[in-house]
Scaffold this active site. Structure first.
Site, PDB file in Angstrom:
ATOM      1  CG  HIS A  77      -2.100  -0.913   1.059  1.00 15.56           C
ATOM      2  ND1 HIS A  77      -3.216  -0.843   1.856  1.00 15.56           N
ATOM      3  CD2 HIS A  77      -2.336  -1.911   0.165  1.00 15.56           C
ATOM      4  CE1 HIS A  77      -4.094  -1.761   1.460  1.00 15.56           C
ATOM      5  NE2 HIS A  77      -3.575  -2.426   0.448  1.00 15.56           N
ATOM      6  CE1 TYR A 205      -5.999   3.343  11.200  1.00 14.77           C
ATOM      7  CE2 TYR A 205      -5.280   3.546   8.921  1.00 14.77           C
ATOM      8  CZ  TYR A 205      -5.167   2.956  10.175  1.00 14.77           C
ATOM      9  OH  TYR A 205      -4.227   1.978  10.385  1.00 14.77           O
ATOM     10  N   PRO A 297      -4.511  -0.145  18.829  1.00 11.39           N
ATOM     11  CG  PRO A 297      -6.462  -1.227  18.183  1.00 11.39           C
ATOM     12  CD  PRO A 297      -5.782  -0.621  19.366  1.00 11.39           C
ATOM     13  CE  LYS A 301       3.964   3.005  13.574  1.00 10.76           C
ATOM     14  NZ  LYS A 301       3.844   2.419  12.250  1.00 10.76           N
ATOM     15  CE1 TYR A 389      -1.395   3.521   9.791  1.00 13.23           C
ATOM     16  CE2 TYR A 389      -0.226   2.595   7.902  1.00 13.23           C
ATOM     17  CZ  TYR A 389      -1.279   2.558   8.803  1.00 13.23           C
ATOM     18  OH  TYR A 389      -2.214   1.548   8.716  1.00 13.23           O
TER      19      TYR A 389
HETATM   20  C1  PHB Z   1      -6.246  -4.710  10.816  1.00 14.68           C
HETATM   21  O1  PHB Z   1      -6.236  -4.966   9.606  1.00 14.68           O
HETATM   22  O2  PHB Z   1      -6.671  -5.536  11.642  1.00 14.68           O
HETATM   23  C2  PHB Z   1      -5.771  -3.391  11.278  1.00 14.68           C
HETATM   24  C3  PHB Z   1      -5.223  -2.503  10.358  1.00 14.68           C
HETATM   25  C4  PHB Z   1      -4.793  -1.262  10.763  1.00 14.68           C
HETATM   26  C5  PHB Z   1      -4.901  -0.906  12.079  1.00 14.68           C
HETATM   27  C6  PHB Z   1      -5.419  -1.789  13.018  1.00 14.68           C
HETATM   28  C7  PHB Z   1      -5.858  -3.041  12.611  1.00 14.68           C
HETATM   29  O3  PHB Z   1      -4.487   0.329  12.468  1.00 14.68           O
END
Ligand code: PHB
Ligand code: APR
Length: 394
Positions: A77, A205, A297, A301, A389
């Site tokens: 990505h 997000y 989450p 990280k 990130y």
């Molecule tokens: C996930 O795909 O489970 C996932 C992806 C990004 C995040 C948290 C969880 O920030």
């Protein structure tokens, strides 16, 4: 009861990503290890966790000789989407940092590491009971455990506590020797895994008045979705329909309309927490990964921090065995913690910026809106997000 004695160079507690990756890196350096894991391999592989790998983590999987499938199946990505007030803003990682992230489930990464460990003949004891690290303040640490009713003692040069947040390593350290730092958040994440193509090519997000939401994925055909929920919510109260309705309400209209839904194959609620233990070394016992720190989450990280700890630790042990230098071991804790705290800061910031805090009103809420507005409009703010990130260097 009689005790069976054994010996290895590095005794590792826990066969999660931290323990397994450490084992493979050490193996490539010619250092022997034994892993003691309290669960079965199937149980470990049954846990659903995040799946965003920084380039540094991918590089470590290469160093461990375990990156073939990751390179074949991982999705690269170049950026991510931030949905703020119903509008999407794209953060282009590649353009802003020259780096990308790779989507590859932690379950798959764990499986690759387990397979590599089995292939090189390194020993893992699954379903090891009552594992106890002892005498790590002296030169001859030992790991005591029981397996199939037989008591064992594993003598080692060093012990790596890679046994996660609920593990025994951290709690074996005298209380006076360790400091704990914690922040608990007043909400959880309700997650659904579903065999339907992801709604977007990149992660989304979302900040919405009703709460945070995240659209993620495991592959081109499997999606992972989350909505912010209350801490006292119960999974049983969230039918699939209720979940998808709530998710749609928080997404931009076109995204909500494009969402493909289906029966959930996993659904769970996770609380959010920030946690750091200091230091990470107690004589000949080292903590790494979730045993030492937890991040919420939101910044993805957790796994990446486990990987950088393990990198520092493997280097320190290599210097000890190959160069007879203790400098790496002495510096491990400070070196790892510097990176840990920066990832803690970023994860805390992402969480604070994107979620709705139930008690927050007035000034705090206005500040949060200003932060989001700034992020939506400022190149510098977007670059800072991108830089963190994709992962700070290690
Ligand atoms: C996930 O795909 O489970 C996932 C992806 C990004 C995040 C948290 C969880 O920030
Ligand atoms: N004895 C032996 N093994 C133990 C014990 C014990 N007393 N306690 C825990 N374990 C095992 C667990 O069963 C688990 O398999 O240690 C392992 C720890 O693995 P993880 O919890 O996955 O932690 P870690 O390897 O540090 O991985 C960090 O996992 O939790 C996510 O977000 C986190 O993605 C990050 C990554």
């Amino acid at each position: 009861m009689s005790t069976q004695a054994g010996r290895t160079q590095v005794g590792i507690i826990g066969a999660g990503p931290a323990g397994l990756l450490l084992g493979q890196l050490l193996h490539r350096m010619g250092i022997e290890s034994v892993i003691l894991e309290q669960r079965s391999a199937e149980y470990v592989l049954g846990r659903i966790r995040a799946g965003v790998l920084e380039q540094g983590s991918v590089h470590l999987m290469e160093q461990a000789g375990c990156a073939d499938r990751l390179h074949r199946e991982g999705l690269i990505h170049d950026g991510t989407l931030l949905s703020i007030g119903g509008e999407n803003h794209r953060i282009d990682f590649r353009q802003r940092t020259g780096k990308t992230v790779t989507i590859y489930g932690q379950t798959e990464l764990t499986r690759d590491l387990m397979d590599a460990r089995a292939a090189c003949g390194a020993r893992t004891v699954y379903e090891a009971e009552d594992v106890q690290p002892v005498d790590f303040d002296g030169d001859h640490p030992r790991l005591l455990y029981r397996k199939d009713g037989v008591q064992h003692e594993l003598r080692c040069d060093f012990i790596a506590g890679c046994d996660g947040y609920h593990g025994i390593s951290r709690t074996s350290v005298p209380q006076a020797a360790i400091q704990l730092f914690e922040r608990v958040y007043p909400f959880g994440w309700l997650g659904v895994l579903v065999d339907r193509p992801p709604v977007s090519e990149e992660l989304i997000y979302t900040h919405h008045e009703r709460g945070f939401a995240l659209c993620s994925m495991r592959s081109h055909s499997r999606s992972r979705y989350y909505v912010q929920c209350r801490l006292d919510d119960r999974v049983e109260d969230w039918s699939d329909d209720r979940f998808y309705d709530e998710l749609r309400r928080r997404l931009p209209r076109e995204t909500a309309e494009a969402l493909q839904t289906g029966p959930s194959i996993e659904k769970s609620i996770a609380p959010l927490r920030s946690f750091v233990a200091e230091p990470l070394r107690f004589g000949r016992l080292f903590l790494a990964g979730d045993a030492a720190h937890i991040v919420p989450p939101t910044g993805a990280k957790g796994l990446n921090l486990a990987a950088s700890d393990v990198f520092y630790l493997a280097e320190a042990l290599r210097d000890y065995y190959q160069e007879k230098s203790k400098a790496g071991i002495d510096g491990y804790s400070a070196r790892a913690l510097r990176r840990v705290w920066k990832a803690e800061r970023f994860s805390w910031w992402m969480t604070a910026t994107l979620h709705i805090f139930p008690e927050s009103a007035g000034f705090d809420r206005r500040i949060q809106r200003a932060e989001l507005d700034y992020l939506a409009q400022s190149d510098a703010a977007q670059t800072a997000l991108a830089e963190n990130y994709v992962g700070l260097p290690f």
